[in-house]
Design a protein around this motif. Structure first.
Motif, PDB file in Angstrom:
ATOM      1  N   PRO A 166     -15.348  32.831   9.173  1.00 26.62           N
ATOM      2  CA  PRO A 166     -14.135  33.543   8.765  1.00 26.62           C
ATOM      3  C   PRO A 166     -14.227  34.216   7.269  1.00 26.62           C
ATOM      4  CG  PRO A 166     -13.647  31.728  10.066  1.00 26.62           C
ATOM      5  CD  PRO A 166     -15.017  31.715   9.699  1.00 26.62           C
ATOM      6  N   SER A 191     -17.646  40.128  20.622  1.00 28.31           N
ATOM      7  CA  SER A 191     -17.588  38.562  19.742  1.00 28.31           C
ATOM      8  C   SER A 191     -17.368  38.853  18.122  1.00 28.31           C
ATOM      9  CB  SER A 191     -18.596  37.793  19.897  1.00 28.31           C
ATOM     10  OG  SER A 191     -19.793  38.383  19.436  1.00 28.31           O
ATOM     11  N   ALA A 194     -13.463  39.816  18.020  1.00 28.97           N
ATOM     12  CA  ALA A 194     -12.585  38.659  18.331  1.00 28.97           C
ATOM     13  C   ALA A 194     -12.860  37.772  17.167  1.00 28.97           C
ATOM     14  CB  ALA A 194     -13.247  37.684  19.405  1.00 28.97           C
ATOM     15  N   ALA A 195     -13.651  37.424  16.411  1.00 25.35           N
ATOM     16  CA  ALA A 195     -13.627  36.738  14.915  1.00 25.35           C
ATOM     17  C   ALA A 195     -12.827  37.447  13.882  1.00 25.35           C
ATOM     18  CB  ALA A 195     -15.108  36.433  14.421  1.00 25.35           C
ATOM     19  N   ARG A 197     -10.418  39.765  14.425  1.00 30.19           N
ATOM     20  CA  ARG A 197      -9.014  39.649  14.824  1.00 30.19           C
ATOM     21  C   ARG A 197      -8.245  38.266  14.517  1.00 30.19           C
ATOM     22  NH1 ARG A 197      -7.028  41.480  20.928  1.00 30.19           N
ATOM     23  NH2 ARG A 197      -8.279  39.515  21.295  1.00 30.19           N
ATOM     24  N   SER A 198      -9.023  37.419  14.555  1.00 28.74           N
ATOM     25  CA  SER A 198      -8.748  35.889  14.483  1.00 28.74           C
ATOM     26  C   SER A 198      -8.135  35.656  13.049  1.00 28.74           C
ATOM     27  CB  SER A 198      -9.692  34.803  14.817  1.00 28.74           C
ATOM     28  OG  SER A 198     -10.843  34.810  14.021  1.00 28.74           O
ATOM     29  N   VAL A 199      -8.620  36.387  12.113  1.00 26.82           N
ATOM     30  CA  VAL A 199      -8.239  36.300  10.825  1.00 26.82           C
ATOM     31  C   VAL A 199      -7.202  37.345  10.018  1.00 26.82           C
ATOM     32  CG1 VAL A 199     -10.320  35.097  10.195  1.00 26.82           C
ATOM     33  CG2 VAL A 199     -10.305  37.598   9.609  1.00 26.82           C
ATOM     34  N   THR A 203      -8.627  46.001  14.990  1.00 28.09           N
ATOM     35  CA  THR A 203     -10.086  46.201  15.363  1.00 28.09           C
ATOM     36  C   THR A 203     -10.231  47.485  16.194  1.00 28.09           C
ATOM     37  OG1 THR A 203      -9.021  44.751  17.303  1.00 28.09           O
ATOM     38  CG2 THR A 203     -10.390  43.511  15.809  1.00 28.09           C
ATOM     39  N   ASP A 224     -11.698  43.401  25.791  1.00 20.30           N
ATOM     40  CA  ASP A 224     -10.105  42.735  25.318  1.00 20.30           C
ATOM     41  C   ASP A 224      -9.448  43.982  24.841  1.00 20.30           C
ATOM     42  OD1 ASP A 224      -7.861  41.179  24.708  1.00 20.30           O
ATOM     43  OD2 ASP A 224      -9.266  39.762  23.662  1.00 20.30           O
ATOM     44  N   TRP A 226      -8.414  45.836  22.243  1.00 20.52           N
ATOM     45  CA  TRP A 226      -8.605  46.160  20.806  1.00 20.52           C
ATOM     46  C   TRP A 226      -7.333  47.165  20.393  1.00 20.52           C
ATOM     47  CZ3 TRP A 226     -10.700  41.801  20.117  1.00 20.52           C
ATOM     48  CH2 TRP A 226     -11.718  41.370  20.763  1.00 20.52           C
TER      49      TRP A 226
END
Length: 245
Positions: A166, A191, A194-195, A197-199, A203, A224, A226
């Motif tokens: 992150p 992938s 996804a990382a 977007r998690s923070v 995207t 996904d 995005w």
């Protein structure tokens, strides 16, 4: 008076290897050139794929804290030696200068056909730059070679973190003095998105179905929802422009 159009982000950052530049072709050509110079036969395309396959595993000890940070040239060199041993390319027959030239093939990669015109269009409206596991020297040399029109180059050696840590994403946002939701990552790898977007990043997915060659089986399409799903970087520029009109 009508309100000015609102951009959904202020900066669009890019995964670089595979998304912006064609690493497989460039590395394959460099391997073939060195093998020919040494007078040995090697499947250069397979060598490139195996060299690349060591990329993520070699960064894992740094991400989990069991190894001090080293830049990607050092990791690539270690991976090159291991791949050469596996593939029967005799490193002891390669002059040190030639070995260094081969290792720096990753500095000399060409962009996909849409990369430069797409980036030029995006640059008119957004801050653009790489968010890559490459370091500043590598990314600068690549930009000069391929004509990539970055506004800023944030290398992994500046943040001292490798994606998908992150800190790699958040560190880039901090350096730009932007909140994560005002930064978009564009990548050809689900992938990575996804990382990001998690923070809190926005995207954009761009498919590169030939990144690994004709047998590629992953990341052929978005997996996904995005924020943007684009055909290429020019299409991304069009979609982001239209979003603000």
């Amino acid at each position: 008076m009508a309100a000015a159009p609102q951009r959904i982000v202020d900066a669009v950052l890019f995964d670089t290897f595979g998304t912006v530049v064609d690493w497989r072709s460039g590395v394959t050509d460099a391997v073939a050139a060195i093998a020919s110079r040494c007078g040995v036969e090697v499947d250069a395309a397979e060598f490139a794929l195996r060299w690349r396959a060591r990329y993520q595993p070699s960064m894992e000890p740094i991400r989990n804290g069991t190894r001090e940070f080293v830049n990607l040239d050092e990791l690539h060199r270690e991976n090159l030696i291991a791949t050469a041993e596996e593939m029967g390319l005799p490193v002891d027959r390669i002059e040190p200068a030639d070995l260094e030239w081969l290792n720096r093939a990753w500095h000399r990669l060409d962009g996909w056909p849409d990369s430069v015109p797409g980036l030029a269009e995006l640059k008119r409206h957004f801050i653009i730059g790489p968010l890559s596991n490459g370091h500043v020297a590598l990314l600068t040399n690549m930009a000069k070679h391929a004509g990539l029109l970055w506004d800023v180059i944030i290398g992994s050696d500046v943040i001292r973190a490798y994606k998908p840590d992150p800190n790699a994403y958040l560190g880039a946002a901090r350096l730009l003095d932007l909140p994560p939701n005002r930064v978009m990552l564009c990548a050809a790898h689900n992938s990575d998105l996804a990382a990001a977007r998690s923070v809190g990043f926005r995207t954009a997915f761009v498919a590169r179905p030939q990144e690994y060659g004709p047998t590629q089986q992953t990341d052929l399409h978005a997996t996904d929802a995005w924020d943007v799903i684009a055909r290429d970087i020019r299409d991304l520029a069009t979609q982001l422009r239209d979003h603000a009109t």
